[in-house]
Write a protein that holds these residues in place. Structure first.
Motif, mmCIF file in Angstrom:
data_model
loop_
_atom_site.group_PDB
_atom_site.id
_atom_site.type_symbol
_atom_site.label_atom_id
_atom_site.label_comp_id
_atom_site.label_asym_id
_atom_site.label_seq_id
_atom_site.Cartn_x
_atom_site.Cartn_y
_atom_site.Cartn_z
ATOM 1 N N ILE A 38 0.833 -1.202 0.000
ATOM 2 C CA ILE A 38 0.000 0.000 0.000
ATOM 3 C C ILE A 38 0.865 1.248 0.000
ATOM 4 N N GLU A 39 1.934 1.236 0.790
ATOM 5 C CA GLU A 39 2.844 2.380 0.834
ATOM 6 C C GLU A 39 3.468 2.630 -0.536
ATOM 7 N N MET A 40 3.916 1.562 -1.190
ATOM 8 C CA MET A 40 4.530 1.710 -2.513
ATOM 9 C C MET A 40 3.530 2.261 -3.529
ATOM 10 N N TRP A 54 2.906 6.071 -3.051
ATOM 11 C CA TRP A 54 3.953 6.895 -3.647
ATOM 12 C C TRP A 54 3.849 6.880 -5.171
ATOM 13 N N THR A 55 3.508 5.735 -5.731
ATOM 14 C CA THR A 55 3.352 5.642 -7.185
ATOM 15 C C THR A 55 2.213 6.534 -7.654
ATOM 16 N N ALA A 56 1.115 6.542 -6.902
ATOM 17 C CA ALA A 56 -0.029 7.379 -7.254
ATOM 18 C C ALA A 56 0.330 8.858 -7.236
ATOM 19 N N GLU A 57 1.378 9.219 -6.482
ATOM 20 C CA GLU A 57 1.825 10.617 -6.425
ATOM 21 C C GLU A 57 2.891 10.918 -7.469
ATOM 22 N N GLY A 58 3.140 9.932 -8.356
ATOM 23 C CA GLY A 58 4.052 10.169 -9.469
ATOM 24 C C GLY A 58 5.507 9.839 -9.198
ATOM 25 N N LYS A 59 5.805 9.172 -8.096
ATOM 26 C CA LYS A 59 7.186 8.839 -7.765
ATOM 27 C C LYS A 59 7.667 7.622 -8.554
ATOM 28 N N THR A 60 8.927 7.636 -8.937
ATOM 29 C CA THR A 60 9.539 6.484 -9.598
ATOM 30 C C THR A 60 9.963 5.470 -8.545
ATOM 31 N N SER A 61 10.338 4.283 -9.008
ATOM 32 C CA SER A 61 10.793 3.251 -8.067
ATOM 33 C C SER A 61 12.027 3.715 -7.301
ATOM 34 N N SER A 62 12.928 4.403 -7.977
ATOM 35 C CA SER A 62 14.140 4.892 -7.309
ATOM 36 C C SER A 62 13.793 5.922 -6.245
ATOM 37 N N GLU A 63 12.872 6.822 -6.560
ATOM 38 C CA GLU A 63 12.465 7.826 -5.590
ATOM 39 C C GLU A 63 11.747 7.197 -4.408
ATOM 40 N N ARG A 106 15.288 -2.500 -5.786
ATOM 41 C CA ARG A 106 14.847 -3.871 -6.053
ATOM 42 C C ARG A 106 13.713 -4.262 -5.121
ATOM 43 N N THR A 107 13.810 -3.875 -3.849
ATOM 44 C CA THR A 107 12.751 -4.192 -2.887
ATOM 45 C C THR A 107 11.480 -3.423 -3.208
ATOM 46 N N ALA A 108 11.629 -2.154 -3.596
ATOM 47 C CA ALA A 108 10.461 -1.358 -3.978
ATOM 48 C C ALA A 108 9.746 -1.989 -5.166
ATOM 49 N N ASP A 109 10.530 -2.386 -6.166
ATOM 50 C CA ASP A 109 9.940 -3.024 -7.343
ATOM 51 C C ASP A 109 9.284 -4.355 -6.985
ATOM 52 N N ASN A 117 -4.332 -7.671 -10.583
ATOM 53 C CA ASN A 117 -4.493 -8.051 -11.992
ATOM 54 C C ASN A 117 -4.436 -6.825 -12.891
ATOM 55 N N ALA A 118 -3.523 -5.926 -12.581
ATOM 56 C CA ALA A 118 -3.381 -4.679 -13.324
ATOM 57 C C ALA A 118 -2.301 -4.813 -14.396
ATOM 58 N N ALA A 119 -2.365 -3.933 -15.392
ATOM 59 C CA ALA A 119 -1.413 -3.996 -16.500
ATOM 60 C C ALA A 119 -0.017 -3.554 -16.080
ATOM 61 N N ASN A 120 0.066 -2.600 -15.172
ATOM 62 C CA ASN A 120 1.362 -2.099 -14.717
ATOM 63 C C ASN A 120 1.176 -1.421 -13.367
ATOM 64 N N LYS A 121 2.277 -0.911 -12.800
ATOM 65 C CA LYS A 121 2.195 -0.349 -11.449
ATOM 66 C C LYS A 121 1.346 0.921 -11.406
ATOM 67 N N THR A 122 1.355 1.695 -12.495
ATOM 68 C CA THR A 122 0.530 2.896 -12.522
ATOM 69 C C THR A 122 -0.946 2.541 -12.497
ATOM 70 N N ALA A 123 -1.320 1.556 -13.333
ATOM 71 C CA ALA A 123 -2.707 1.092 -13.343
ATOM 72 C C ALA A 123 -3.086 0.515 -11.994
ATOM 73 N N ALA A 124 -2.152 -0.181 -11.349
ATOM 74 C CA ALA A 124 -2.421 -0.761 -10.032
ATOM 75 C C ALA A 124 -2.680 0.333 -9.002
ATOM 76 N N ALA A 125 -1.884 1.405 -9.059
ATOM 77 C CA ALA A 125 -2.059 2.503 -8.109
ATOM 78 C C ALA A 125 -3.401 3.190 -8.314
ATOM 79 N N ILE A 126 -3.767 3.414 -9.568
ATOM 80 C CA ILE A 126 -5.056 4.048 -9.868
ATOM 81 C C ILE A 126 -6.201 3.162 -9.393
ATOM 82 N N MET A 127 -6.130 1.863 -9.709
ATOM 83 C CA MET A 127 -7.179 0.951 -9.313
ATOM 84 C C MET A 127 -7.334 0.897 -7.802
#
Length: 236
Positions: free
Chosen positions: A181-183, A186-195, A205-208, A219-229
């Motif tokens: 949920i934390e990851m 942050w993704t929903a706020e536009g942060k990259t994995s490195s950030e 690697r742990t973030a990813d 069952n999302a297409a990518n991490k952005t879609a997962a964050a939105i969902m």
């Protein structure tokens, strides 16, 4: 509380199928003076083609006509439900931009109607429609019955959502860990994995790893879609 209200409340809480619950709602609608009853439910995701369920006791030929002509996309009562939670009485002005729909509905016996949109904390929206072939809805009748009609709509939504949503949106049952949920937040706020890794004091690697797990669970297409969902479904 009236007997039918208590019966419907218990039915909405218990594990009734949507057809069983609808049959109860339709029976109460008849007692309130309406020949026809319809309930529609729309999931908040996906955005492009929202998953919907519609159940009604309209004449078969009208159901087929409504479907074949694609009236769902232009139905002004549906458009109203997407932007308002206020009850709605059918009128000529309401259907001014869809005269063919209005004419065909009245020819099918759906001449006078009332609709109540509903929406819950998960973003699931619904609408109960009560209709009949004769006798317009006058202010006196609405003053006498509308609170019961609104109560019926809300109870129907609670029960239908409880029955339908787990099948319509299985993603809502995803069990995300606190780290996932934390990851996603942050993704929903536009942060990259490195950030995100820097913010959470973990490796990229742990973030990813956590983001990939959350994406798979939803069952999302990518991490952005997962964050939105996850945000839309109230999981964050």
């Amino acid at each position: 509380m009236k007997a039918w209200q208590e019966e419907l409340l218990q039915g909405s809480i218990s594990a009734l199928s949507e057809q069983e619950l609808f049959n109860r709602v339709a029976r109460i609608a008849r007692d309130l003076g309406f020949d026809y009853c319809a309930y529609g439910l729309r999931a908040p995701y996906p955005f492009s083609q929202p998953r919907t369920v519609m159940i009604n006791n309209y004449p078969d030929h009208w159901q087929a006509r409504y479907r074949d002509r694609g009236y769902l996309a232009v139905d002004p009562t549906v458009q109203h439900a997407l932007r308002s939670l206020q009850p709605l009485v059918w009128s000529d002005s309401l259907f001014a931009r869809t005269p063919e729909l209005w004419e065909e509905a009245r020819a099918a016996g759906l001449a006078f109607g009332w609709a109540q949109p509903c929406r819950d904390a998960t973003g699931v929206s619904g609408m109960l429609t009560l209709a009949r072939s004769a006798e317009a809805l006058h202010a006196t009748e609405l003053a006498d019955k509308q609170m019961e009609m609104i109560w019926l709509a809300q109870s129907a939504h609670v029960g239908m959502a409880r029955s339908v949503v787990p099948r319509l949106l299985p993603e809502m049952r995803a069990k995300l860990s606190a780290r996932e949920i934390e990851m996603l937040r942050w993704t929903a706020e536009g942060k990259t994995s490195s950030e995100i890794a820097d913010l959470a004091n973990i490796s990229k690697r742990t973030a990813d790893f956590h983001l990939n797990n959350a994406t798979a669970k939803l069952n999302a297409a990518n991490k952005t879609a997962a964050a939105i969902m996850a945000a839309v479904l109230g999981l964050l």
